[in-house]
Design a protein around this motif. Structure first.
Motif, PDB file in Angstrom:
ATOM      1  N   LEU A 198       0.837  -1.213   0.000  1.00  0.00           N
ATOM      2  CA  LEU A 198       0.000   0.000   0.000  1.00  0.00           C
ATOM      3  C   LEU A 198       0.864   1.253   0.000  1.00  0.00           C
ATOM      4  O   LEU A 198       0.644   2.183  -0.807  1.00  0.00           O
ATOM      5  CB  LEU A 198      -0.922  -0.021   1.227  1.00  0.00           C
ATOM      6  CG  LEU A 198      -2.032  -1.084   1.225  1.00  0.00           C
ATOM      7  CD1 LEU A 198      -2.782  -1.061   2.553  1.00  0.00           C
ATOM      8  CD2 LEU A 198      -2.997  -0.839   0.073  1.00  0.00           C
ATOM      9  N   GLN A 199       1.830   1.305   0.890  1.00  0.00           N
ATOM     10  CA  GLN A 199       2.705   2.472   0.956  1.00  0.00           C
ATOM     11  C   GLN A 199       3.530   2.603  -0.311  1.00  0.00           C
ATOM     12  O   GLN A 199       3.807   3.729  -0.779  1.00  0.00           O
ATOM     13  CB  GLN A 199       3.631   2.361   2.182  1.00  0.00           C
ATOM     14  CG  GLN A 199       2.902   2.338   3.514  1.00  0.00           C
ATOM     15  CD  GLN A 199       2.156   3.636   3.778  1.00  0.00           C
ATOM     16  OE1 GLN A 199       2.567   4.714   3.327  1.00  0.00           O
ATOM     17  NE2 GLN A 199       1.037   3.543   4.475  1.00  0.00           N
ATOM     18  N   GLN A 200       3.926   1.431  -0.881  1.00  0.00           N
ATOM     19  CA  GLN A 200       4.706   1.495  -2.116  1.00  0.00           C
ATOM     20  C   GLN A 200       3.879   2.069  -3.263  1.00  0.00           C
ATOM     21  O   GLN A 200       4.361   2.886  -4.051  1.00  0.00           O
ATOM     22  CB  GLN A 200       5.215   0.089  -2.458  1.00  0.00           C
ATOM     23  CG  GLN A 200       6.103   0.051  -3.700  1.00  0.00           C
ATOM     24  CD  GLN A 200       6.548  -1.344  -4.050  1.00  0.00           C
ATOM     25  OE1 GLN A 200       6.106  -2.285  -3.415  1.00  0.00           O
ATOM     26  NE2 GLN A 200       7.406  -1.454  -5.029  1.00  0.00           N
ATOM     27  N   GLU A 201       2.624   1.628  -3.371  1.00  0.00           N
ATOM     28  CA  GLU A 201       1.780   2.166  -4.444  1.00  0.00           C
ATOM     29  C   GLU A 201       1.596   3.683  -4.304  1.00  0.00           C
ATOM     30  O   GLU A 201       1.674   4.442  -5.287  1.00  0.00           O
ATOM     31  CB  GLU A 201       0.428   1.460  -4.425  1.00  0.00           C
ATOM     32  CG  GLU A 201       0.501   0.000  -4.855  1.00  0.00           C
ATOM     33  CD  GLU A 201      -0.849  -0.678  -4.725  1.00  0.00           C
ATOM     34  OE1 GLU A 201      -1.796   0.001  -4.265  1.00  0.00           O
ATOM     35  OE2 GLU A 201      -0.939  -1.880  -5.079  1.00  0.00           O
ATOM     36  N   GLU A 202       1.366   4.110  -3.039  1.00  0.00           N
ATOM     37  CA  GLU A 202       1.186   5.558  -2.811  1.00  0.00           C
ATOM     38  C   GLU A 202       2.472   6.310  -3.119  1.00  0.00           C
ATOM     39  O   GLU A 202       2.445   7.375  -3.771  1.00  0.00           O
ATOM     40  CB  GLU A 202       0.778   5.776  -1.353  1.00  0.00           C
ATOM     41  CG  GLU A 202       0.459   7.234  -1.052  1.00  0.00           C
ATOM     42  CD  GLU A 202      -0.013   7.415   0.380  1.00  0.00           C
ATOM     43  OE1 GLU A 202      -0.222   8.562   0.782  1.00  0.00           O
ATOM     44  OE2 GLU A 202      -0.162   6.387   1.086  1.00  0.00           O
ATOM     45  N   ALA A 203       3.629   5.736  -2.681  1.00  0.00           N
ATOM     46  CA  ALA A 203       4.893   6.413  -2.945  1.00  0.00           C
ATOM     47  C   ALA A 203       5.208   6.428  -4.426  1.00  0.00           C
ATOM     48  O   ALA A 203       5.708   7.429  -4.956  1.00  0.00           O
ATOM     49  CB  ALA A 203       6.016   5.696  -2.165  1.00  0.00           C
ATOM     50  N   VAL A 204       4.919   5.307  -5.105  1.00  0.00           N
ATOM     51  CA  VAL A 204       5.167   5.274  -6.547  1.00  0.00           C
ATOM     52  C   VAL A 204       4.302   6.297  -7.270  1.00  0.00           C
ATOM     53  O   VAL A 204       4.730   6.974  -8.218  1.00  0.00           O
ATOM     54  CB  VAL A 204       4.930   3.844  -7.076  1.00  0.00           C
ATOM     55  CG1 VAL A 204       4.893   3.830  -8.600  1.00  0.00           C
ATOM     56  CG2 VAL A 204       6.037   2.913  -6.581  1.00  0.00           C
ATOM     57  N   GLY A 205       3.032   6.414  -6.819  1.00  0.00           N
ATOM     58  CA  GLY A 205       2.144   7.416  -7.456  1.00  0.00           C
ATOM     59  C   GLY A 205       2.682   8.825  -7.268  1.00  0.00           C
ATOM     60  O   GLY A 205       2.715   9.633  -8.223  1.00  0.00           O
ATOM     61  N   LEU A 206       3.086   9.168  -6.067  1.00  0.00           N
ATOM     62  CA  LEU A 206       3.636  10.502  -5.804  1.00  0.00           C
ATOM     63  C   LEU A 206       4.920  10.731  -6.583  1.00  0.00           C
ATOM     64  O   LEU A 206       5.151  11.825  -7.128  1.00  0.00           O
ATOM     65  CB  LEU A 206       3.898  10.671  -4.303  1.00  0.00           C
ATOM     66  CG  LEU A 206       2.654  10.703  -3.415  1.00  0.00           C
ATOM     67  CD1 LEU A 206       3.044  10.731  -1.945  1.00  0.00           C
ATOM     68  CD2 LEU A 206       1.787  11.925  -3.752  1.00  0.00           C
ATOM     69  N   LYS A 208       5.779   9.310  -9.365  1.00  0.00           N
ATOM     70  CA  LYS A 208       5.460   9.506 -10.788  1.00  0.00           C
ATOM     71  C   LYS A 208       4.896  10.903 -11.045  1.00  0.00           C
ATOM     72  O   LYS A 208       5.178  11.532 -12.077  1.00  0.00           O
ATOM     73  CB  LYS A 208       4.474   8.436 -11.240  1.00  0.00           C
ATOM     74  CG  LYS A 208       5.120   7.055 -11.384  1.00  0.00           C
ATOM     75  CD  LYS A 208       4.111   6.040 -11.890  1.00  0.00           C
ATOM     76  CE  LYS A 208       4.777   4.678 -12.087  1.00  0.00           C
ATOM     77  NZ  LYS A 208       3.827   3.671 -12.576  1.00  0.00           N
ATOM     78  N   GLN A 209       4.092  11.416 -10.100  1.00  0.00           N
ATOM     79  CA  GLN A 209       3.614  12.815 -10.245  1.00  0.00           C
ATOM     80  C   GLN A 209       4.776  13.788 -10.229  1.00  0.00           C
ATOM     81  O   GLN A 209       4.827  14.737 -11.028  1.00  0.00           O
ATOM     82  CB  GLN A 209       2.640  13.129  -9.106  1.00  0.00           C
ATOM     83  CG  GLN A 209       1.300  12.395  -9.213  1.00  0.00           C
ATOM     84  CD  GLN A 209       0.373  12.720  -8.063  1.00  0.00           C
ATOM     85  OE1 GLN A 209       0.707  13.582  -7.229  1.00  0.00           O
ATOM     86  NE2 GLN A 209      -0.784  12.054  -8.023  1.00  0.00           N
ATOM     87  N   LEU A 210       5.730  13.589  -9.316  1.00  0.00           N
ATOM     88  CA  LEU A 210       6.895  14.467  -9.263  1.00  0.00           C
ATOM     89  C   LEU A 210       7.715  14.366 -10.540  1.00  0.00           C
ATOM     90  O   LEU A 210       8.216  15.385 -11.053  1.00  0.00           O
ATOM     91  CB  LEU A 210       7.759  14.116  -8.053  1.00  0.00           C
ATOM     92  CG  LEU A 210       7.168  14.452  -6.677  1.00  0.00           C
ATOM     93  CD1 LEU A 210       8.060  13.904  -5.581  1.00  0.00           C
ATOM     94  CD2 LEU A 210       6.993  15.959  -6.541  1.00  0.00           C
ATOM     95  N   LEU A 211       7.850  13.147 -11.071  1.00  0.00           N
ATOM     96  CA  LEU A 211       8.593  12.993 -12.324  1.00  0.00           C
ATOM     97  C   LEU A 211       7.873  13.669 -13.494  1.00  0.00           C
ATOM     98  O   LEU A 211       8.514  14.263 -14.386  1.00  0.00           O
ATOM     99  CB  LEU A 211       8.807  11.505 -12.608  1.00  0.00           C
ATOM    100  CG  LEU A 211       9.791  10.770 -11.680  1.00  0.00           C
ATOM    101  CD1 LEU A 211       9.778   9.274 -11.984  1.00  0.00           C
ATOM    102  CD2 LEU A 211      11.201  11.319 -11.848  1.00  0.00           C
ATOM    103  N   GLU A 231      12.561   2.284 -14.866  1.00  0.00           N
ATOM    104  CA  GLU A 231      11.354   1.804 -14.181  1.00  0.00           C
ATOM    105  C   GLU A 231      11.668   0.799 -13.072  1.00  0.00           C
ATOM    106  O   GLU A 231      10.799   0.459 -12.274  1.00  0.00           O
ATOM    107  CB  GLU A 231      10.412   1.142 -15.190  1.00  0.00           C
ATOM    108  CG  GLU A 231       9.794   2.110 -16.192  1.00  0.00           C
ATOM    109  CD  GLU A 231       8.850   3.096 -15.503  1.00  0.00           C
ATOM    110  OE1 GLU A 231       8.259   2.711 -14.465  1.00  0.00           O
ATOM    111  OE2 GLU A 231       8.728   4.217 -15.990  1.00  0.00           O
ATOM    112  N   ALA A 232      12.909   0.310 -13.048  1.00  0.00           N
ATOM    113  CA  ALA A 232      13.275  -0.682 -12.022  1.00  0.00           C
ATOM    114  C   ALA A 232      13.257  -0.095 -10.623  1.00  0.00           C
ATOM    115  O   ALA A 232      13.163  -0.838  -9.637  1.00  0.00           O
ATOM    116  CB  ALA A 232      14.660  -1.251 -12.323  1.00  0.00           C
TER     117      ALA A 232
END
Length: 305
Positions: A198-206, A208-211, A231-232
């Motif tokens: 769950l935390q990974q999905e949220e962190a990945v989403g944030l 990706k927004q920052l990127l 992407e790794a």
């Protein structure tokens, strides 16, 4: 009658005289015959005596000669035997003197040995009495030690049975504790993995927004060419470790496909023993360290959230 008697007497006298004459004639004839026979016997006896005397003299001469020869031979043999016997007597007398000396020496030695043996016998008697007393004391000590050993053995047997029961009870408790630990560890690991995802999905989403914002700034505002990261970086290390573990497990299962069920069961039986020994040697530090690591991971995930 008288004439007849005279005639008969004259007839008887004539007959008696004729008989007497016949007897005298027969006696003279017998005497002559006997004298001839006696003469011939005397002559034969004289001849025999002469022959015997000749033979006797010849035998005496022969025996005398033989006796003289034997005397000479026996004299030489006697001299040799006498010399030999005298030398033997001298040797035997010398040997007798030596034997007397040896006997005297042996008698003195035996007397000395007898005295020594008497002294040793007295010492041995004293030693035997002392050893008997010591043996009686040792028997008393042995009986006391046997009683003490029986009491100690009974005590330690009871203690051993108690400790065995306690060990079995502790082992059962430890096995229950291990089962509970594995259960709670598995549950905590599942919860941690879920929270991590769950935390990974949220962190990945944030991220990706920052990127995306960074790409807009580079391309639109600055006019630079923007190149995104690999992407790794968005792949979770837990996922990488799980995929590697699953691949290694599949390879190991393929390689161990030819092994027998007996060896697998033996390994499964030995594994709890090793884990039990490791747990007893480490004093339960493995469970504590794993719990601490899980707690640390939970704190990190909470701080990340």
């Amino acid at each position: 009658m008288s004439r007849q008697l005279a005639d008969l007497t004259a007839a008887y006298r004539e007959e008696l005289e004729s008989v007497e004459r016949a007897l005298l004639q027969e006696r003279s004839e017998l005497l002559a015959l006997n004298s001839k026979e006696i003469t011939s016997l005397l002559e034969a006896r004289a001849t025999s005596e002469a022959n015997f005397t000749d033979k006797y003299l010849q035998s005496v001469e022969t025996f005398a000669a033989n006796l003289e020869e034997l005397r000479h031979a026996d004299a030489e043999e006697y001299q040799v035997l006498k010399i030999k016997l005298e030398s033997d007597i001298a040797v035997l007398e010398q040997h007798l003197e030596q034997m007397r000396a040896t006997y005297q020496l042996n008698a003195e030695k035996l007397e000395y040995n007898y005295r020594v043996l008497l002294e040793r016998d007295a010492e041995n008697t004293a030693t035997i009495n002392q050893q008997k007393r010591k043996l009686s004391r040792q028997h008393d000590v042995l009986s006391h030690l046997k009683q003490k050993y029986q009491a100690t053995d009974t005590k330690f047997s009871e203690e051993n049975s108690k400790l065995t029961d306690e060990y079995k009870r502790t082992t059962e408790q430890f096995k229950d504790l291990q089962a509970k630990f594995r259960h709670f560890g598995k549950v905590d690991a599942q919860k941690y993995t879920q929270l991590w995802h769950l935390q990974q999905e949220e962190a990945v989403g944030l991220a990706k927004q920052l990127l995306a914002a960074d790409r807009v700034v580079h391309e639109q505002q600055l006019g630079w060419q923007w190149q995104g990261p690999d992407e790794a970086i968005f792949i979770s290390p837990h996922d990488v470790q799980a995929s590697a573990t699953s691949a290694a497990g599949a390879a190991a299962a393929t390689a161990a496909g030819a092994s027998s069920d007996g060896s697998t069961q033996g390994d499964q039986q030995q594994q709890p023993q090793h884990s039990t020994a490791a747990f007893s040697a480490s004093g339960g530090t493995n469970e504590v360290s794993e719990e601490e690591s899980l707690g640390t991971d939970r704190d990190r995930s909470a701080n990340t959230g």
